[in-house]
Write an enzyme that holds these catalytic residues in place. Structure first.
Site, PDB file in Angstrom:
ATOM      1  NE  ARG B  50     -41.533   2.650  -9.966  1.00 36.32           N
ATOM      2  CZ  ARG B  50     -42.526   3.578  -9.866  1.00 36.32           C
ATOM      3  NH1 ARG B  50     -43.563   3.115  -9.201  1.00 36.32           N
ATOM      4  NH2 ARG B  50     -43.191   4.359 -10.548  1.00 36.32           N
ATOM      5  CG  ASP B  52     -41.001  -3.968 -16.728  1.00 30.69           C
ATOM      6  OD1 ASP B  52     -42.067  -3.966 -15.953  1.00 30.69           O
ATOM      7  OD2 ASP B  52     -41.063  -3.224 -17.789  1.00 30.69           O
ATOM      8  CE1 TYR B 111     -34.230   1.332 -18.319  1.00 32.57           C
ATOM      9  CE2 TYR B 111     -34.699   3.488 -18.640  1.00 32.57           C
ATOM     10  CZ  TYR B 111     -34.763   2.434 -17.916  1.00 32.57           C
ATOM     11  OH  TYR B 111     -35.565   2.222 -16.699  1.00 32.57           O
ATOM     12  NE  ARG B 198     -39.564  -5.075 -22.653  1.00 32.77           N
ATOM     13  CZ  ARG B 198     -40.163  -5.812 -21.916  1.00 32.77           C
ATOM     14  NH1 ARG B 198     -40.233  -5.591 -20.511  1.00 32.77           N
ATOM     15  NH2 ARG B 198     -40.963  -6.835 -22.427  1.00 32.77           N
TER      16      ARG B 198
END
Lengths: 246, 246
Positions: B50, B52, B111, B198
């Site tokens: 999910r 952001d 990622y 992040r």
């Protein structure tokens, strides 16, 4: 008065093209307005190439003359601050001789045309590449491209609005490089005719799709007739990549 | 009823994130609305991760159950036609077993976080990468990143809104790969905490800028305290790149 050479990146989507237009935004106007905000001087910004609406630049070269004493670094920083929110970035700024001209001193130009071969629309690269449904034969495209390299009359691959005196040009390089579903077409020449890269890429795509044989491309070239053009590729995939100076 | 697995590319900029929200657009809603337009069925689309608001996907995996008889190819084509003009593209669609679950069957996630090290704003990659003023020491970043690889309590690198039961996770890979002025951070793990990539990238940037030593990163990890976080990187540079299944 100091002449500064700029290296400029821009996203062509919101612009009518490089050149100042009465009826819409241009990259030239965005930079000229930023220069006025920085210096109070109404200057003309000259570029190595006048790109069309929707065409991008990785590294356009341009120049402008500034009377106000300012270092290249300060000018670059100030132009970047003032050119926002336009998608334009000054990547480099350096003083050059008074007779250096971004367009007339340029002895070589390089473009990249980006193609994505897939069925689905482009989500991340919408407006930034040309999507073509596969299959697309990159080897056939590269092989056919080689017949365009060299000295030719490129009338077929020239816009009817082209202002160049002659359609006879030397194309130094036209390479199709394939990585996964991405094809980059690298084009290099001293100078290009209006729409030349897009017109060549459009016809190469027909070859890649099997709709044209290599001989059809040769026939189109030898026709020296705009009506013989197979297809003009959209501006989305075109990037001005490099300008060379002595 | 057939379960279909989708591979989805999206530009995260216009969305509140993957998950359906009452107060704004989401990728999930865009695909669910497209599925309704195609089949007349109100279905739930489940994703491997999910993401952001502002986070992108190169290849998110998701699944949905469709009662109407339809081939995977037709479903993909119809979803792509209906999901427009949202910047979402279904790259692949295949039937899977009824117990295959995009989230719960997933055994690995990857990622990529994209950084551009330069002074000028991003014109072509605005909202698509994180710009950091140089100098940025990519080698120091890569070296420091290796201390985060392995089994750790990642409480420092976890959003206060994270719903995961445990902050103890195994990070399989955290590589900083530098090409010119571009740095790609590749992160791989079975699963990640909310904001983990992040948060790790934000602290690595501090190391790259010389504002943190490697020891500061170690101290932050060992503090197991969100307050010890140096910096949370913006969503712009983050791409969900791959989901792995048995």
């Amino acid at each position: 008065m100091t002449r500064f050479a700029l290296t400029v990146e821009f996203d062509g989507r919101p612009f009518m093209g490089w050149q100042r237009q009465a009826h819409g935004p241009s990259v030239q106007q965005a930079i000229e307005d930023a220069a006025f905000a920085v210096t109070g001087e109404r200057v003309a910004v000259h570029a190595a190439g006048r790109t069309d609406a929707g065409v991008h630049a990785l590294a356009m070269r341009a120049h402008l003359d500034i009377a106000k004493p300012i270092t290249p670094f300060r000018l670059m920083e100030a132009l970047n601050a003032r050119v926002r929110p336009n998608p334009v970035a000054i990547l480099a700024c350096e003083p050059v001789a008074d007779d250096w001209h971004a367009r007339f001193s340029c002895i070589g130009r390089r473009y990249v045309y980006r193609i994505v071969a897939r069925r689905a629309q482009l989500a991340l690269d919408a407006g930034r590449a040309w999507r073509i449904a596969p299959p697309l034969d990159a080897e056939a495209m590269h092989e056919a491209a080689q017949m365009l390299v060299g000295l030719h009359d490129f009338t077929t691959f020239r816009s009817v609005h082209c202002q160049s005196e002659s359609a006879v040009k030397t194309l130094d390089r036209l390479d199709v490089v394939c990585t996964g579903d991405r094809l980059d077409v690298h084009a290099a020449a001293r100078s290009f005719l209006h729409h030349q890269v897009r017109s060549m890429v459009g016809c190469l795509a027909l070859v890649g799709q099997g709709r044209w044989r290599a001989q059809d491309l040769r026939d189109a070239l030898e026709a020296r007739d705009r009506a013989a053009l197979g297809l003009n590729a959209p501006p989305d995939g075109l990037y001005f990549a490099e300008a060379l100076y002595p």
